[in-house]
Design an enzyme around this catalytic site. Structure first.
Site, short mmCIF file in Angstrom:
data_model
loop_
_atom_site.label_atom_id
_atom_site.label_comp_id
_atom_site.label_asym_id
_atom_site.label_seq_id
_atom_site.Cartn_x
_atom_site.Cartn_y
_atom_site.Cartn_z
N GLU A 271 -6.81 16.53 7.22
CA GLU A 271 -5.44 16.96 7.55
C GLU A 271 -4.62 15.77 8.04
OE1 GLU A 271 -3.97 19.67 6.84
OE2 GLU A 271 -5.58 21.08 6.49
N TRP B 197 -1.55 18.21 -0.46
CA TRP B 197 -2.92 18.62 -0.16
C TRP B 197 -3.79 18.47 -1.40
CZ3 TRP B 197 -5.88 18.50 3.67
CH2 TRP B 197 -7.10 19.17 3.66
N TYR C 170 -10.38 26.02 -3.15
CA TYR C 170 -10.16 25.78 -1.72
C TYR C 170 -9.64 27.05 -1.04
CZ TYR C 170 -8.05 23.81 2.49
OH TYR C 170 -7.69 23.56 3.78
#
Length: 193
Positions: A47, A55, A25
């Site tokens: 998000e 995350w 990522y």
């Protein structure tokens, strides 16, 4: 909370070295300018779902989110009804949070409302990108803000346009992820590009 050598010896932001998914990522997505409507809607939704979670949890469920939300097809998501809500609440491949699911559906509708008004999510979000000249490269994670005036303004604008679950912290995380800001640390190989 600085720069450290990755498994290949190349310098990266510290947070990317905790898991292989984070490394990919960091190297492929985070901080790179993003402009596609689907891509931005996906990132906004992810998000929003991340709020209160790690995350890494969201990244590990990203493929599940794509499947569950019809590959981020705005028209389809905006038209989800009770049957879709029940399907999503039963889907263990995503985060099953009613408020966040409702927000994703509302946000698809708000994005389509932008389109009907001759605007795009891309234009709306990028309006809040600060000038690169105004920002110096952060030296460590301690220098990374969680909120900025631009993120607060973005969150307020989004809310005013009918978007939900998009506070200033979520807006700033979106700005980082979609490359509206470059928060790769000084010395990170991705900062150098």
């Amino acid at each position: 909370m600085g720069v450290a050598a990755g498994p290949d010896g190349r310098p990266r932001c510290w947070w990317s070295l905790d898991a292989p998914e984070l490394l990919v990522y960091h190297d492929v997505v985070w901080g790179r300018p993003m402009h596609g409507e689907r891509e931005l809607f996906e990132m906004l939704t992810l998000e929003s779902f991340q709020s209160g979670l790690s995350w890494l949890t969201i990244l590990r469920k990203r493929d599940g989110f794509r499947r569950a939300f019809d590959d981020w097809d705005l028209e389809r998501v905006a038209n989800y009804g009770d049957r879709d809500m029940n399907r999503l609440l039963a889907d263990a491949s995503i985060v099953r949070h009613r408020g966040k699911i409702e927000a994703a559906i509302a946000n698809a509708g708000a994005t389509l409302a932008l389109h009907r008004a001759g605007e795009s999510l891309d234009e709306l979000l990028w309006r809040f990108a600060p000038s690169d000249e105004e920002r110096r490269a952060p030296e460590s994670g301690e220098e990374l803000p969680s909120v900025t005036p631009e993120a607060t303004a973005m969150a307020n604008e989004l809310k005013g346009r009918g978007f939900r679950f998009v506070g200033p912290t979520t807006a700033y995380s979106l700005m980082q992820a979609a490359g509206l800001v470059n928060d790769h640390l000084a010395g990170c190989e991705l900062r150098l590009r």
